[in-house]
Design a protein around this motif. Structure first.
Motif, PDB file in Angstrom:
ATOM      1  N   PRO A   1     -14.752 -10.859   1.065  1.00  0.00           N
ATOM      2  CA  PRO A   1     -15.537  -9.737   0.534  1.00  0.00           C
ATOM      3  C   PRO A   1     -15.350  -8.461   1.347  1.00  0.00           C
ATOM      4  O   PRO A   1     -14.835  -8.506   2.451  1.00  0.00           O
ATOM      5  N   TYR A   2     -15.776  -7.353   0.767  1.00  0.00           N
ATOM      6  CA  TYR A   2     -15.604  -6.053   1.395  1.00  0.00           C
ATOM      7  C   TYR A   2     -16.128  -6.089   2.833  1.00  0.00           C
ATOM      8  O   TYR A   2     -17.222  -6.581   3.101  1.00  0.00           O
ATOM      9  N   GLY A   3     -15.280  -5.619   3.741  1.00  0.00           N
ATOM     10  CA  GLY A   3     -15.672  -5.614   5.157  1.00  0.00           C
ATOM     11  C   GLY A   3     -15.323  -6.895   5.886  1.00  0.00           C
ATOM     12  O   GLY A   3     -15.450  -6.985   7.095  1.00  0.00           O
ATOM     13  N   LYS A   4     -14.867  -7.922   5.150  1.00  0.00           N
ATOM     14  CA  LYS A   4     -14.524  -9.205   5.782  1.00  0.00           C
ATOM     15  C   LYS A   4     -13.063  -9.576   5.531  1.00  0.00           C
ATOM     16  O   LYS A   4     -12.712 -10.754   5.428  1.00  0.00           O
ATOM     17  N   SER A   5     -12.231  -8.567   5.410  1.00  0.00           N
ATOM     18  CA  SER A   5     -10.801  -8.818   5.185  1.00  0.00           C
ATOM     19  C   SER A   5     -10.182  -9.509   6.394  1.00  0.00           C
ATOM     20  O   SER A   5     -10.547  -9.232   7.537  1.00  0.00           O
ATOM     21  N   ALA A   6      -9.229 -10.396   6.135  1.00  0.00           N
ATOM     22  CA  ALA A   6      -8.519 -11.076   7.225  1.00  0.00           C
ATOM     23  C   ALA A   6      -7.350 -10.241   7.745  1.00  0.00           C
ATOM     24  O   ALA A   6      -6.716 -10.622   8.725  1.00  0.00           O
ATOM     25  N   PHE A   7      -7.070  -9.108   7.102  1.00  0.00           N
ATOM     26  CA  PHE A   7      -5.801  -8.416   7.349  1.00  0.00           C
ATOM     27  C   PHE A   7      -5.743  -7.339   8.424  1.00  0.00           C
ATOM     28  O   PHE A   7      -4.669  -7.162   9.020  1.00  0.00           O
ATOM     29  N   PRO A   8      -6.801  -6.577   8.673  1.00  0.00           N
ATOM     30  CA  PRO A   8      -6.609  -5.340   9.444  1.00  0.00           C
ATOM     31  C   PRO A   8      -5.861  -5.539  10.760  1.00  0.00           C
ATOM     32  O   PRO A   8      -6.183  -6.441  11.543  1.00  0.00           O
ATOM     33  N   GLY A   9      -4.858  -4.694  10.962  1.00  0.00           N
ATOM     34  CA  GLY A   9      -4.139  -4.676  12.233  1.00  0.00           C
ATOM     35  C   GLY A   9      -3.046  -5.706  12.393  1.00  0.00           C
ATOM     36  O   GLY A   9      -2.309  -5.673  13.380  1.00  0.00           O
ATOM     37  N   LYS A  10      -2.897  -6.633  11.437  1.00  0.00           N
ATOM     38  CA  LYS A  10      -1.845  -7.657  11.584  1.00  0.00           C
ATOM     39  C   LYS A  10      -0.489  -7.046  11.229  1.00  0.00           C
ATOM     40  O   LYS A  10      -0.301  -6.583  10.098  1.00  0.00           O
ATOM     41  N   PRO A  11       0.441  -7.031  12.146  1.00  0.00           N
ATOM     42  CA  PRO A  11       1.750  -6.461  11.819  1.00  0.00           C
ATOM     43  C   PRO A  11       2.512  -7.361  10.837  1.00  0.00           C
ATOM     44  O   PRO A  11       2.480  -8.587  10.968  1.00  0.00           O
ATOM     45  N   ALA A  12       3.169  -6.741   9.877  1.00  0.00           N
ATOM     46  CA  ALA A  12       3.834  -7.545   8.838  1.00  0.00           C
ATOM     47  C   ALA A  12       5.268  -7.090   8.606  1.00  0.00           C
ATOM     48  O   ALA A  12       5.581  -5.896   8.670  1.00  0.00           O
ATOM     49  N   GLY A  13       6.112  -8.065   8.298  1.00  0.00           N
ATOM     50  CA  GLY A  13       7.440  -7.805   7.774  1.00  0.00           C
ATOM     51  C   GLY A  13       7.411  -8.022   6.275  1.00  0.00           C
ATOM     52  O   GLY A  13       6.669  -8.878   5.774  1.00  0.00           O
TER      53      GLY A  13
ATOM     54  N   ALA B   1      -0.639  -1.065   3.128  1.00  0.00           N
ATOM     55  CA  ALA B   1      -1.108   0.143   3.825  1.00  0.00           C
ATOM     56  C   ALA B   1      -2.612   0.306   3.615  1.00  0.00           C
ATOM     57  O   ALA B   1      -3.357   0.614   4.555  1.00  0.00           O
ATOM     58  N   TYR B   2      -3.050   0.093   2.396  1.00  0.00           N
ATOM     59  CA  TYR B   2      -4.490   0.203   2.103  1.00  0.00           C
ATOM     60  C   TYR B   2      -5.294  -0.813   2.914  1.00  0.00           C
ATOM     61  O   TYR B   2      -6.416  -0.545   3.356  1.00  0.00           O
ATOM     62  N   LEU B   3      -4.697  -1.986   3.138  1.00  0.00           N
ATOM     63  CA  LEU B   3      -5.390  -3.064   3.858  1.00  0.00           C
ATOM     64  C   LEU B   3      -5.243  -2.936   5.379  1.00  0.00           C
ATOM     65  O   LEU B   3      -5.626  -3.845   6.114  1.00  0.00           O
ATOM     66  N   ASP B   4      -4.694  -1.820   5.838  1.00  0.00           N
ATOM     67  CA  ASP B   4      -4.543  -1.560   7.272  1.00  0.00           C
ATOM     68  C   ASP B   4      -3.611  -2.574   7.935  1.00  0.00           C
ATOM     69  O   ASP B   4      -3.823  -2.999   9.068  1.00  0.00           O
ATOM     70  N   VAL B   5      -2.587  -2.967   7.186  1.00  0.00           N
ATOM     71  CA  VAL B   5      -1.536  -3.855   7.705  1.00  0.00           C
ATOM     72  C   VAL B   5      -0.301  -3.002   7.969  1.00  0.00           C
ATOM     73  O   VAL B   5       0.336  -2.531   7.020  1.00  0.00           O
ATOM     74  N   PRO B   6       0.041  -2.747   9.236  1.00  0.00           N
ATOM     75  CA  PRO B   6       1.254  -1.973   9.492  1.00  0.00           C
ATOM     76  C   PRO B   6       2.492  -2.791   9.152  1.00  0.00           C
ATOM     77  O   PRO B   6       2.564  -3.983   9.485  1.00  0.00           O
TER      78      PRO B   6
END
Ligand code: FNR
Length: 183
Positions: A97-109, A132-137
């Motif tokens: 749910p909103y605010g509980k994403s597992a993604f932010p900051g995880k670097p991805a290929g 990008a929206y999910l803050d996944v670089p």
């Protein structure tokens, strides 16, 4: 340095998926302290916001696997000039749910193989937009649009000679970049 775990999400459920083979072959090009684990997404229900308060076991598992990883690797086919719905479904689940994403900051290929000549270029572009929206670089360069051809894979499930030099170069850059982010 402690081992680095990479959660791998393959955007195809097909048994003989080229993208799954690519994910398996790429893992063999990584250094010994990197562990690649392909996550299961075929048992996720279709995302329904009504279930946010009571997520299925498979959804909880996916989110905890992503959280536990130091990096992500998306290996996706292109379906109708985008990435497949099964992958979007998995991403939507892990982002909520909103605010509980597992993604932010995880670097991805982001990488993929298709039978088409510009294989997966548009799928990857759409996926990068979502990430990008999910803050996944995401690793920007080198880009890798792999075409499925004879010799892409060897008999042992590794990358065959046709693509090895290019994909080893890609992996080396990915590894260096994840290390930088993993601190
Ligand atoms: C495709 N395919 C495809 N290929 C491509 O390069 N661009 C595209 O837009 C599409 N569109 C598309 C739509 C659908 C619904 C299917 C089933 C297939 C072909 C695709 O590259 C091929 O099926 C790959 O083998 C899919 O990847 P996996 O399953 O082998 O990993």
């Amino acid at each position: 340095m402690a081992g680095i775990e990479i959660a791998v999400i393959v955007g195809s459920l097909r048994k003989d998926s080229f993208n799954r083979k690519l994910a398996t072959g790429l893992a063999k090009l990584a250094p010994a302290d990197f562990a690649f684990r392909q996550l299961r997404i075929d048992d996720l229900p279709l995302y329904n916001q009504d279930d946010d308060g009571n997520p299925a076991e498979s959804v909880q598992r996916l989110k905890s696997e992503i959280r536990a990883a130091q990096g992500l690797l998306f290996v996706t086919p292109e379906y109708n000039r985008s990435f497949p719905g099964v992958l979007k479904n998995a991403i939507d689940h892990a982002s909520r749910p909103y605010g509980k994403s597992a993604f932010p900051g995880k670097p991805a290929g982001v990488i993929g193989v298709s039978v088409g000549a510009i294989g997966t270029a548009l799928a990857q572009q759409h996926l990068r937009n979502v990430l990008a929206y999910l803050d996944v670089p995401t690793l920007a360069q080198p880009e890798a649009f792999v075409q499925a051809k004879d010799g892409l894979f060897d008999a042992d499930g590794g990358i065959g000679p046709a693509g090895r030099e290019f994909l080893q170069g890609w992996m080396d850059r990915y590894v260096a970049w994840v290390r930088r982010h993993a601190g």
